[in-house]
Design an enzyme around this catalytic site. Structure first.
Site, PDB file in Angstrom:
ATOM      1  N   THR A 127       8.904  -9.531  44.557  1.00 22.75           N
ATOM      2  CA  THR A 127       8.944  -8.227  44.484  1.00 22.75           C
ATOM      3  C   THR A 127       8.464  -7.358  43.248  1.00 22.75           C
ATOM      4  O   THR A 127       9.986  -7.576  42.819  1.00 22.75           O
ATOM      5  CB  THR A 127       9.457  -7.140  45.855  1.00 22.75           C
ATOM      6  OG1 THR A 127       8.702  -5.955  45.531  1.00 22.75           O
ATOM      7  CG2 THR A 127      11.184  -7.455  45.514  1.00 22.75           C
ATOM      8  N   GLU A 129       9.533  -4.481  43.080  1.00 24.33           N
ATOM      9  CA  GLU A 129      10.948  -3.680  43.362  1.00 24.33           C
ATOM     10  C   GLU A 129      12.185  -3.757  42.266  1.00 24.33           C
ATOM     11  O   GLU A 129      13.116  -3.639  42.599  1.00 24.33           O
ATOM     12  CB  GLU A 129      11.257  -3.526  44.774  1.00 24.33           C
ATOM     13  CG  GLU A 129      10.200  -2.569  45.639  1.00 24.33           C
ATOM     14  CD  GLU A 129      10.498  -1.119  45.575  1.00 24.33           C
ATOM     15  OE1 GLU A 129      10.853  -0.626  44.956  1.00 24.33           O
ATOM     16  OE2 GLU A 129       8.942  -0.859  45.414  1.00 24.33           O
ATOM     17  N   TYR A 151      17.091  -3.744  49.300  1.00 23.84           N
ATOM     18  CA  TYR A 151      15.847  -4.805  49.785  1.00 23.84           C
ATOM     19  C   TYR A 151      15.201  -5.195  48.636  1.00 23.84           C
ATOM     20  O   TYR A 151      15.531  -6.282  48.221  1.00 23.84           O
ATOM     21  CB  TYR A 151      14.843  -3.823  49.437  1.00 23.84           C
ATOM     22  CG  TYR A 151      13.212  -4.394  50.262  1.00 23.84           C
ATOM     23  CD1 TYR A 151      13.140  -5.325  50.617  1.00 23.84           C
ATOM     24  CD2 TYR A 151      12.453  -3.969  48.658  1.00 23.84           C
ATOM     25  CE1 TYR A 151      11.975  -5.945  51.117  1.00 23.84           C
ATOM     26  CE2 TYR A 151      11.039  -4.744  48.705  1.00 23.84           C
ATOM     27  CZ  TYR A 151      10.801  -5.997  49.395  1.00 23.84           C
ATOM     28  OH  TYR A 151       9.611  -6.644  49.954  1.00 23.84           O
ATOM     29  N   LYS A 155      15.807  -9.175  47.609  1.00 28.38           N
ATOM     30  CA  LYS A 155      15.020  -9.606  47.510  1.00 28.38           C
ATOM     31  C   LYS A 155      15.632 -10.439  45.600  1.00 28.38           C
ATOM     32  O   LYS A 155      14.819 -11.707  45.121  1.00 28.38           O
ATOM     33  CB  LYS A 155      13.537  -9.277  46.494  1.00 28.38           C
ATOM     34  CG  LYS A 155      12.929  -8.496  48.729  1.00 28.38           C
ATOM     35  CD  LYS A 155      11.644 -10.406  49.080  1.00 28.38           C
ATOM     36  CE  LYS A 155      11.292  -9.855  49.605  1.00 28.38           C
ATOM     37  NZ  LYS A 155       9.968 -11.047  49.613  1.00 28.38           N
TER      38      LYS A 155
END
Length: 373
Positions: A127, A129, A151, A155
């Site tokens: 991701t 992010e 999160y 990840k």
């Protein structure tokens, strides 16, 4: 016939990927969790297809992963399963870590335990992010990571464990660093779908106002249906590698909102700044009677409830590597077309839901009066 195993098959990406792979002649196997609630609407049209199969499993359960991989003997695994809502990760950080971090390890180990290291290629859905508090714009495969949410931290473990197994065991494991990708199948709690649904409901008279967080957050938004093609291309490449999957174009939450309301027949003007900013209706291009009464009304407001403890505000991907090495086209579906597709779908959904609710209401009234039995 190639066999593909998809975790997270009931999600937005999983459903599109299953369709895509079946179209490519694959035998597709999906992993779903046991639940008393039916959440398979995105893949309902595939059930019963001779080349689509479902298996019960859970990313938090090692044994179920090993059993599924052993039963399927896949040539390709696409690990799309995750707790993928950034805000929820602040409320459920341990669960997020268990699924998004350790869950990746369980997939890799399942492949090893089943002796499929040389046969099976693995795609890990990473991701944007990961870049978090960005140190470089745009972001590419060499940009330093600075995760800014539970999160993203989870990840990041998944990203690095994939690279470790690739280097330590010679496994074909690749990361796709996906920037924001949306579609008509996006979950209703995600900001883009929240916006398109609200625009449809407000234009049809079923909602008064939309509340959002930081309107100035910048994102690189693409179409999920295009992105699953890039996932497949990554596993067809001659060697495992990591790729940014993005459009290379950036828009704010405000931009998305403006365009979504436009496609719903409402023109907005933005007044005020920061937490006091509001979207006011200045014109309507809709023949809907309910929309005509909206002129002059505040339809969008900012709420502090939707601000995150730490917020990523400037994501922009550089898809050059995927373009040059994989031949992928990041401009297949424009930002404007993406928003239009989502609004059209939600306009139809809202109208259909309202009609169905009206029928149920009338039926209940008739039953109460004894008109029908």
């Amino acid at each position: 016939m190639k066999r593909a195993l998809i975790t997270g098959v009931t999600g937005q990406d999983g459903s599109y990927l299953a369709e895509f792979l079946i179209g490519k002649g694959y035998d597709v196997h999906g992993v779903i969790r046991r639940s008393s609630v039916d959440y398979r609407e995105r893949i309902a049209h595939l059930e019963g297809h001779e080349h689509f199969h479902l298996h019960y499993g859970d990313m938090s359960d090692t044994l179920s992963m090993v059993q599924t991989v052993r039963a399927v003997q896949p040539h390709e695994i696409y690990n799309l399963a995750a707790q993928s809502h950034v805000q929820v990760s602040f409320d459920a950080p341990e669960y997020t870590a268990n699924v998004d971090a350790t869950g990746v390890l369980r997939i890799l180990e399942a492949v090893r335990q089943c002796g499929l290291e040389k046969q099976c290629r693995i795609y890990q859905a990473s991701t944007s992010e990961l870049y978090g508090r960005v140190e470089q714009v745009p972001q590419n495969e060499n940009t330093p990571f600075h995760p800014y949410s539970p999160y993203a931290v989870a990840k990041l473990y998944g990203y690095w464990i994939v690279k470790e197994y690739r280097e330590a065991y010679g496994m074909f494991c690749s990361n796709g660093i996906l920037f924001n990708h949306e579609s008509e199948r996006r979950g209703e709690t995600f900001v883009t779908r929240k916006i398109t649904l609200a625009a449809a409901r407000i234009s049809q008279g079923h909602q008064e106002k939309l509340y959002l967080g930081n309107l100035s957050s910048l994102r690189d938004w693409g179409y999920a249906k295009d992105y699953v093609e890039c996932m497949w291309l990554i596993l067809q490449y001659n060697e495992p590698d990591d790729f940014v999957i993005a459009t290379g174009q950036q828009h704010s939450v405000r931009d998305f909102c403006q365009l979504a309301f436009h496609h719903a027949g409402i023109e907005l003007e933005w007044r005020g700044q920061g937490p006091d900013e509001k979207g006011v209706c200045i014109a309507v291009n809709s023949s809907l009677p309910s929309a005509i009464n909206l002129i002059g009304k505040t339809l969008v407001e900012v709420s502090p409830d939707f601000y995150r403890p730490t917020d990523v505000v400037n994501l922009l991907g550089d898809p050059t590597k995927a373009q040059q090495l994989l031949g992928w086209n990041p401009e297949k579906t424009s930002f404007e077309k993406l928003v239009e597709l989502m609004v059209e779908s939600d306009m139809a959904k809202v109208a259909s839901d309202h009609a169905a609710a009206k029928v149920r209401c009338n039926l209940a009234e008739y039953l109460e009066k004894g008109i029908v039995k």
